[in-house]
Design a protein around this motif. Structure first.
Motif, PDB file in Angstrom:
ATOM      1  N   GLU A  95       0.810  -1.221   0.000  1.00 24.69           N
ATOM      2  CA  GLU A  95       0.000   0.000   0.000  1.00 24.69           C
ATOM      3  C   GLU A  95       0.842   1.270   0.000  1.00 24.69           C
ATOM      4  OE1 GLU A  95      -2.702  -0.113   3.300  1.00 24.69           O
ATOM      5  OE2 GLU A  95      -3.337  -2.151   2.857  1.00 24.69           O
ATOM      6  N   HIS A 105       3.011   4.624  -3.609  1.00 23.94           N
ATOM      7  CA  HIS A 105       2.549   5.733  -4.437  1.00 23.94           C
ATOM      8  C   HIS A 105       3.190   7.010  -3.939  1.00 23.94           C
ATOM      9  CE1 HIS A 105      -0.007   8.229  -6.912  1.00 23.94           C
ATOM     10  NE2 HIS A 105      -0.238   8.970  -5.852  1.00 23.94           N
ATOM     11  N   PRO A 106       3.813   7.792  -4.719  1.00 20.52           N
ATOM     12  CA  PRO A 106       4.058   7.620  -6.150  1.00 20.52           C
ATOM     13  C   PRO A 106       5.297   6.778  -6.448  1.00 20.52           C
ATOM     14  CG  PRO A 106       4.903   9.751  -5.492  1.00 20.52           C
ATOM     15  CD  PRO A 106       4.284   9.108  -4.259  1.00 20.52           C
ATOM     16  N   ASP A 107       6.083   6.474  -5.372  1.00 20.27           N
ATOM     17  CA  ASP A 107       7.296   5.666  -5.546  1.00 20.27           C
ATOM     18  C   ASP A 107       7.532   4.902  -4.244  1.00 20.27           C
ATOM     19  OD1 ASP A 107       8.433   7.522  -3.714  1.00 20.27           O
ATOM     20  OD2 ASP A 107       9.182   8.749  -5.352  1.00 20.27           O
ATOM     21  N   THR A 133       7.715   6.157   0.589  1.00 15.05           N
ATOM     22  CA  THR A 133       6.868   5.976   1.769  1.00 15.05           C
ATOM     23  C   THR A 133       7.164   4.634   2.424  1.00 15.05           C
ATOM     24  OG1 THR A 133       5.147   7.358   0.802  1.00 15.05           O
ATOM     25  CG2 THR A 133       4.494   5.948   2.630  1.00 15.05           C
ATOM     26  N   ASP A 149      -3.123  -4.936  -9.329  1.00 16.15           N
ATOM     27  CA  ASP A 149      -2.279  -3.748  -9.511  1.00 16.15           C
ATOM     28  C   ASP A 149      -3.103  -2.544  -9.949  1.00 16.15           C
ATOM     29  OD1 ASP A 149       0.046  -5.008  -8.784  1.00 16.15           O
ATOM     30  OD2 ASP A 149       0.901  -5.068 -10.798  1.00 16.15           O
ATOM     31  N   GLN A 196      -4.757  -1.160  -7.027  1.00 11.73           N
ATOM     32  CA  GLN A 196      -3.746  -0.451  -6.232  1.00 11.73           C
ATOM     33  C   GLN A 196      -3.498   0.940  -6.818  1.00 11.73           C
ATOM     34  OE1 GLN A 196      -2.989  -2.784  -3.244  1.00 11.73           O
ATOM     35  NE2 GLN A 196      -1.064  -1.780  -3.681  1.00 11.73           N
ATOM     36  N   ALA A 197      -3.363   1.004  -8.132  1.00 10.68           N
ATOM     37  CA  ALA A 197      -3.044   2.272  -8.799  1.00 10.68           C
ATOM     38  C   ALA A 197      -4.183   3.289  -8.672  1.00 10.68           C
ATOM     39  CB  ALA A 197      -2.708   2.023 -10.262  1.00 10.68           C
ATOM     40  N   SER A 233      -4.586   5.005  -5.292  1.00 10.20           N
ATOM     41  CA  SER A 233      -3.402   5.760  -4.860  1.00 10.20           C
ATOM     42  C   SER A 233      -2.514   5.009  -3.875  1.00 10.20           C
ATOM     43  CB  SER A 233      -3.811   7.109  -4.261  1.00 10.20           C
ATOM     44  OG  SER A 233      -4.421   7.902  -5.247  1.00 10.20           O
ATOM     45  N   GLN A 234      -2.511   3.682  -3.993  1.00  8.28           N
ATOM     46  CA  GLN A 234      -1.602   2.880  -3.170  1.00  8.28           C
ATOM     47  C   GLN A 234      -0.300   2.611  -3.913  1.00  8.28           C
ATOM     48  OE1 GLN A 234      -3.610  -0.406  -0.884  1.00  8.28           O
ATOM     49  NE2 GLN A 234      -5.280   0.176  -2.247  1.00  8.28           N
ATOM     50  N   GLY A 235      -0.328   2.715  -5.224  1.00  8.42           N
ATOM     51  CA  GLY A 235       0.853   2.431  -6.018  1.00  8.42           C
ATOM     52  C   GLY A 235       1.021   0.950  -6.276  1.00  8.42           C
TER      53      GLY A 235
END
Length: 121
Positions: free
Chosen positions: A15, A18-20, A23, A63, A66-67, A70-72
């Motif tokens: 989770e 996002h964006p990389d 986090t 995926d 996820q995208a 906003s989990q990436g």
């Protein structure tokens, strides 16, 4: 005396991409500083969107969700996950993978911050 020897993060780290990966790296650093030298057991999955020309439909759907939430999308393989752990100053001890399903269990040493920066064990 009760002490925490291990922590489990099941379907949680994915989770934080996002964006990389920053986090996820920051979360690992906080955990490392809070529980130095403990073992973290990460149970998660390898991302496929943007990494595979023909991703398996169910994993691609995961995926995509996820995208859009906003989990990436998490890293696509062991090397990429290991680089996240390394950037956070943690050490991959062992990996168990189900390549068919794209899921894994990683055993991570939450290396103490003073040793992580110097590489001392």
């Amino acid at each position: 005396m009760n002490t925490t020897e291990a922590v489990v993060a099941a379907s949680m780290l994915n989770e934080l991409f996002h964006p990389d990966a920053q986090t996820a790296v920051q979360w690992l650093k906080i955990l490392r500083d809070t529980l130095p030298d403990r073992v973290l057991v990460v149970v998660d999955y390898y991302g496929v969107l943007g990494h595979s020309p023909e991703p398996p439909p169910r994993r691609a759907l995961h995926d995509w969700i996820q995208a859009i939430s906003s989990q990436g999308i998490p890293p696509p393989d062991l090397d990429a996950w290991e680089s996240v752990y390394h950037e956070a100053g943690c050490e991959l001890l062992h990996a168990v993978e189900d390549s068919q399903a794209g899921v894994f269990i990683h055993f991570i040493r939450l290396t103490a911050a003073d040793r992580a920066s110097t590489g001392l064990q």
